[in-house]
Design a protein around this motif. Structure first.
Motif, PDB file in Angstrom:
ATOM      1  N   LEU A  81     -10.859 -33.377  38.708  1.00 57.61           N
ATOM      2  CA  LEU A  81     -11.445 -32.585  37.634  1.00 57.61           C
ATOM      3  C   LEU A  81     -11.067 -33.254  36.321  1.00 57.61           C
ATOM      4  N   ARG A  82     -12.015 -33.858  35.661  1.00 51.66           N
ATOM      5  CA  ARG A  82     -11.755 -34.572  34.414  1.00 51.66           C
ATOM      6  C   ARG A  82     -11.948 -33.599  33.254  1.00 51.66           C
ATOM      7  N   VAL A  83     -10.864 -33.341  32.487  1.00 52.27           N
ATOM      8  CA  VAL A  83     -10.929 -32.345  31.416  1.00 52.27           C
ATOM      9  C   VAL A  83     -11.059 -32.985  30.045  1.00 52.27           C
ATOM     10  N   GLY A  84     -11.080 -34.315  29.970  1.00 55.54           N
ATOM     11  CA  GLY A  84     -11.278 -34.999  28.700  1.00 55.54           C
ATOM     12  C   GLY A  84     -10.077 -34.866  27.788  1.00 55.54           C
ATOM     13  N   VAL A  85     -10.329 -34.800  26.483  1.00 56.83           N
ATOM     14  CA  VAL A  85      -9.246 -34.728  25.494  1.00 56.83           C
ATOM     15  C   VAL A  85      -8.621 -33.339  25.513  1.00 56.83           C
ATOM     16  N   LEU A  86      -7.353 -33.286  25.857  1.00 56.97           N
ATOM     17  CA  LEU A  86      -6.627 -32.017  25.958  1.00 56.97           C
ATOM     18  C   LEU A  86      -5.134 -32.308  25.827  1.00 56.97           C
ATOM     19  N   PRO A  87      -4.376 -31.461  25.130  1.00 58.42           N
ATOM     20  CA  PRO A  87      -2.932 -31.684  24.994  1.00 58.42           C
ATOM     21  C   PRO A  87      -2.215 -31.706  26.339  1.00 58.42           C
ATOM     22  N   THR A  88      -1.080 -32.364  26.362  1.00 55.69           N
ATOM     23  CA  THR A  88      -0.243 -32.372  27.563  1.00 55.69           C
ATOM     24  C   THR A  88      -0.008 -30.958  28.101  1.00 55.69           C
ATOM     25  N   PRO A  89       0.391 -29.985  27.254  1.00 52.73           N
ATOM     26  CA  PRO A  89       0.598 -28.631  27.799  1.00 52.73           C
ATOM     27  C   PRO A  89      -0.681 -27.997  28.325  1.00 52.73           C
ATOM     28  N   GLY A  90      -1.840 -28.414  27.792  1.00 54.36           N
ATOM     29  CA  GLY A  90      -3.100 -27.905  28.320  1.00 54.36           C
ATOM     30  C   GLY A  90      -3.359 -28.404  29.727  1.00 54.36           C
ATOM     31  N   VAL A  91      -3.091 -29.682  29.969  1.00 56.58           N
ATOM     32  CA  VAL A  91      -3.242 -30.239  31.318  1.00 56.58           C
ATOM     33  C   VAL A  91      -2.251 -29.560  32.265  1.00 56.58           C
ATOM     34  N   ALA A  92      -1.015 -29.353  31.788  1.00 52.93           N
ATOM     35  CA  ALA A  92      -0.016 -28.685  32.623  1.00 52.93           C
ATOM     36  C   ALA A  92      -0.465 -27.263  32.979  1.00 52.93           C
ATOM     37  N   HIS A  93      -1.023 -26.552  31.988  1.00 56.62           N
ATOM     38  CA  HIS A  93      -1.492 -25.183  32.250  1.00 56.62           C
ATOM     39  C   HIS A  93      -2.604 -25.174  33.289  1.00 56.62           C
ATOM     40  N   LEU A  94      -3.551 -26.088  33.178  1.00 61.59           N
ATOM     41  CA  LEU A  94      -4.658 -26.117  34.143  1.00 61.59           C
ATOM     42  C   LEU A  94      -4.181 -26.555  35.520  1.00 61.59           C
ATOM     43  N   THR A  95      -3.216 -27.474  35.563  1.00 60.53           N
ATOM     44  CA  THR A  95      -2.666 -27.892  36.853  1.00 60.53           C
ATOM     45  C   THR A  95      -2.099 -26.695  37.594  1.00 60.53           C
ATOM     46  N   GLY A  97      -2.779 -23.280  36.654  1.00 69.07           N
ATOM     47  CA  GLY A  97      -3.749 -22.203  36.731  1.00 69.07           C
ATOM     48  C   GLY A  97      -4.846 -22.426  37.741  1.00 69.07           C
ATOM     49  N   LEU A  98      -5.246 -23.695  37.934  1.00 68.63           N
ATOM     50  CA  LEU A  98      -6.285 -24.012  38.907  1.00 68.63           C
ATOM     51  C   LEU A  98      -5.709 -24.297  40.287  1.00 68.63           C
ATOM     52  N   ASP A  99      -4.378 -24.247  40.384  1.00 69.09           N
ATOM     53  CA  ASP A  99      -3.669 -24.458  41.648  1.00 69.09           C
ATOM     54  C   ASP A  99      -4.061 -25.787  42.296  1.00 69.09           C
ATOM     55  N   VAL A 100      -4.112 -26.837  41.477  1.00 66.86           N
ATOM     56  CA  VAL A 100      -4.407 -28.160  42.014  1.00 66.86           C
ATOM     57  C   VAL A 100      -3.105 -28.842  42.416  1.00 66.86           C
ATOM     58  N   ASP A 101      -3.234 -29.971  43.078  1.00 71.52           N
ATOM     59  CA  ASP A 101      -2.068 -30.638  43.653  1.00 71.52           C
ATOM     60  C   ASP A 101      -1.381 -31.602  42.703  1.00 71.52           C
ATOM     61  N   LEU A 102      -2.113 -32.022  41.666  1.00 67.35           N
ATOM     62  CA  LEU A 102      -1.599 -33.083  40.813  1.00 67.35           C
ATOM     63  C   LEU A 102      -2.255 -32.990  39.443  1.00 67.35           C
ATOM     64  N   GLY A 103      -1.472 -33.216  38.401  1.00 74.02           N
ATOM     65  CA  GLY A 103      -2.002 -33.348  37.049  1.00 74.02           C
ATOM     66  C   GLY A 103      -1.659 -34.716  36.517  1.00 74.02           C
ATOM     67  N   VAL A 104      -2.549 -35.293  35.729  1.00 74.17           N
ATOM     68  CA  VAL A 104      -2.287 -36.593  35.118  1.00 74.17           C
ATOM     69  C   VAL A 104      -2.622 -36.506  33.635  1.00 74.17           C
ATOM     70  N   VAL A 105      -1.662 -36.911  32.801  1.00 74.22           N
ATOM     71  CA  VAL A 105      -1.860 -36.946  31.355  1.00 74.22           C
ATOM     72  C   VAL A 105      -1.833 -38.398  30.899  1.00 74.22           C
ATOM     73  N   ILE A 106      -2.862 -38.809  30.185  1.00 70.88           N
ATOM     74  CA  ILE A 106      -2.921 -40.168  29.644  1.00 70.88           C
ATOM     75  C   ILE A 106      -2.663 -40.062  28.152  1.00 70.88           C
ATOM     76  N   SER A 107      -1.448 -40.396  27.744  1.00 67.17           N
ATOM     77  CA  SER A 107      -1.050 -40.257  26.345  1.00 67.17           C
ATOM     78  C   SER A 107       0.254 -40.997  26.108  1.00 67.17           C
ATOM     79  N   ALA A 108       0.423 -41.494  24.874  1.00 68.50           N
ATOM     80  CA  ALA A 108       1.709 -42.052  24.464  1.00 68.50           C
ATOM     81  C   ALA A 108       2.353 -41.167  23.410  1.00 68.50           C
ATOM     82  N   SER A 109       1.979 -39.889  23.386  1.00 73.19           N
ATOM     83  CA  SER A 109       2.626 -38.881  22.557  1.00 73.19           C
ATOM     84  C   SER A 109       2.615 -39.280  21.079  1.00 73.19           C
ATOM     85  N   HIS A 110       3.817 -39.440  20.484  1.00 75.35           N
ATOM     86  CA  HIS A 110       3.918 -39.730  19.054  1.00 75.35           C
ATOM     87  C   HIS A 110       3.871 -41.224  18.745  1.00 75.35           C
ATOM     88  N   ASN A 111       3.763 -42.071  19.770  1.00 78.88           N
ATOM     89  CA  ASN A 111       3.693 -43.516  19.535  1.00 78.88           C
ATOM     90  C   ASN A 111       2.438 -43.896  18.762  1.00 78.88           C
TER      91      ASN A 111
END
Length: 452
Positions: A81-95, A97-111
């Motif tokens: 399920l590709r959710v596009g641009v979303l904050p790290t906590p948003g991906v964590a919430h969907l991981t 809330g949707l009861d999926v097996d894995l979440g992946v965040v592509i980000s370098a945070s404040h870098n």
């Protein structure tokens, strides 16, 4: 099979480095395949077809890395399920809330923009344990039996993800935010859409700045590492408060109506009292790191709140919270974890909670922050020394002597860097000059005793 990447890939917060330099499309694909294999072998996928949520921040490189991650997971038989641009906590919430097996965040945070990163989340939206990351790394590019036909994973876009995340954020509030005017600096990052929307939905009047990402401008002179634009905007618009997020919006620093900075320690102080008064501060304890200002420790002691201190790093804060069921923890950087509502730091959630405290008390942010008085703090980095010998007897004696001279009005923290060949000397005292004097004196002892 050992990693063939030429060195350790995972750091303290997933994989991070120069996009298309260290972090290539090939590595992103291989990491995703290995993660699917390891979690599958651990039984995470038993009895069902595995699913994953993949989100990213606004960096240009996120587009090709997202494609590589999705391809790797689908090739290993995982539906994405590709959710596009979303904050790290948003991906964590969907991981979760949707009861999926894995979440992946592509980000370098404040870098800065040229960097990017990949971090994996297990079922429930929690970070993978160190040993699981190590196993994934050890299995990179190993031969494997590839699924074919109907066993191959599918990739689809989950458009409603951002709306579900915003609804979750607003649903945490005990009261609306009507009557408040707020500035939010989105750092041209992952929360450029969700943070202003959540604040507006909660009832606040919102001025959003640095909310026009173009793939290049994330964290560029803005956000939680550059507070000057936020300070100017708060004063210009006559706002009640301002909040600055970082690139993936897992941290938040604040500015009060006078343009004065409210740092992570002050934010923790406010939220600790908030949760205590609501009966939600488990064991009347807040978790913080050893870098927390002495003024924070003193404020919590006056309030009868216990502080459990950990090593520097949000993963250590989270470990302590999980071990004892604590509901609040964080760092001076503004990375705050409210475990009743999130499994990671969430800058927008932090802002909402601070604003709700302003509403329920009728106090401004500056007044709330005054519960804590920050002691002047000086940090000196001493490079090119043997950081493994910080237990040197003469150095320990020098530190003890300086602490005795401060006599409870300050403190000394001396620690080796986790990533560089240097030792950090941090001193707090009743004045900046005194803190600088003590820090420079101890830095001289470090140079003398630990010289390479």
């Amino acid at each position: 099979m050992a990693s063939s990447t030429g060195g350790r890939v995972f750091g303290t917060d997933g994989v991070r480095g120069l996009a298309n330099g260290l972090l290539t499309a090939e590595l992103a694909l291989d990491l995703s395949v290995a993660a699917a294999h390891i979690l599958g072998e651990a039984g995470a996928f038993e009895g069902h077809r595995p699913r994953a949520v993949v989100g990213r921040d606004t960096r240009l490189s996120g587009e090709f890395l997202e494609a590589a991650v999705c391809a790797g997971l689908a090739s290993a038989g995982v539906d994405v399920l590709r959710v596009g641009v979303l904050p790290t906590p948003g991906v964590a919430h969907l991981t979760s809330g949707l009861d999926v097996d894995l979440g992946v965040v592509i980000s370098a945070s404040h870098n800065a923009m040229p960097d990017n990163g990949i971090k994996f989340l297990a079922r429930g939206g929690v970070k993978l344990a160190d040993d699981v990351e190590a196993t994934i790394e050890s299995r990179l590019r190993e031969p494997w039996q590839r699924p074919t036909g109907a066993a191959i994973g599918r990739i689809s876009t989950y458009y409603q993800g951002i709306h579900e995340y915003i609804a979750h954020l607003v649903g945490t509030l005990p009261t609306g935010l009507e009557g408040l005017k707020v500035v939010v600096d989105c750092a041209h990052g992952a929360a450029f859409a969700s943070a202003p929307a959540a604040l507006r939905t909660a009832g606040a009047e919102v001025v959003a700045i640095n909310a026009a990402p173009d793939g290049h401008n994330i964290n560029d002179g803005c956000g939680s590492t550059h507070l000057e634009p936020l300070q100017r905007a708060v004063l210009e618009h006559g706002a009640d408060a301002g909040f600055a997020l970082d690139g993936d919006a897992d941290r938040c620093l604040a500015v009060d109506a006078d343009g004065d900075v409210v740092d992570g320690d002050q934010i923790l102080s406010i939220l600790a009292l908030t949760l205590r008064d609501r009966g939600r501060l488990v064991h009347d304890t807040v978790v913080a790191t050893v870098m927390s200002n002495l003024g924070f420790l003193q404020a919590m002691e006056r309030a009868g709140i216990r502080v459990e201190q950990t090593k520097v790093g949000d993963r250590y804060v989270l470990e302590a919270m999980n071990a004892h069921g604590y509901t609040l923890g964080g760092e001076q950087s503004g990375h705050v974890i409210l475990s009743d509502h999130a499994t990671t730091g969430d800058g927008t959630l932090t802002a909402l909670m601070l604003l709700s405290r302003m509403v329920e008390t009728g106090q401004g942010l500056g007044s709330l922050a005054s519960v804590m008085t920050r002691l002047p703090q000086v940090l000196v980095n001493v490079p090119d020394v043997d950081k493994a010998r910080t237990d040197d007897d003469a150095l320990a004696s020098a530190v003890a002597a300086e602490e005795a001279a401060l006599a409870g009005s300050g403190r000394v923290l001396l620690r080796p860097s986790g990533t560089e060949p240097l030792v950090r000397v941090m001193v707090e005292a009743e004045s900046h000059d005194r803190a600088r004097e003590v820090a420079e004196r101890l830095a001289g002892v470090v140079r003398e005793r630990l010289a390479l």
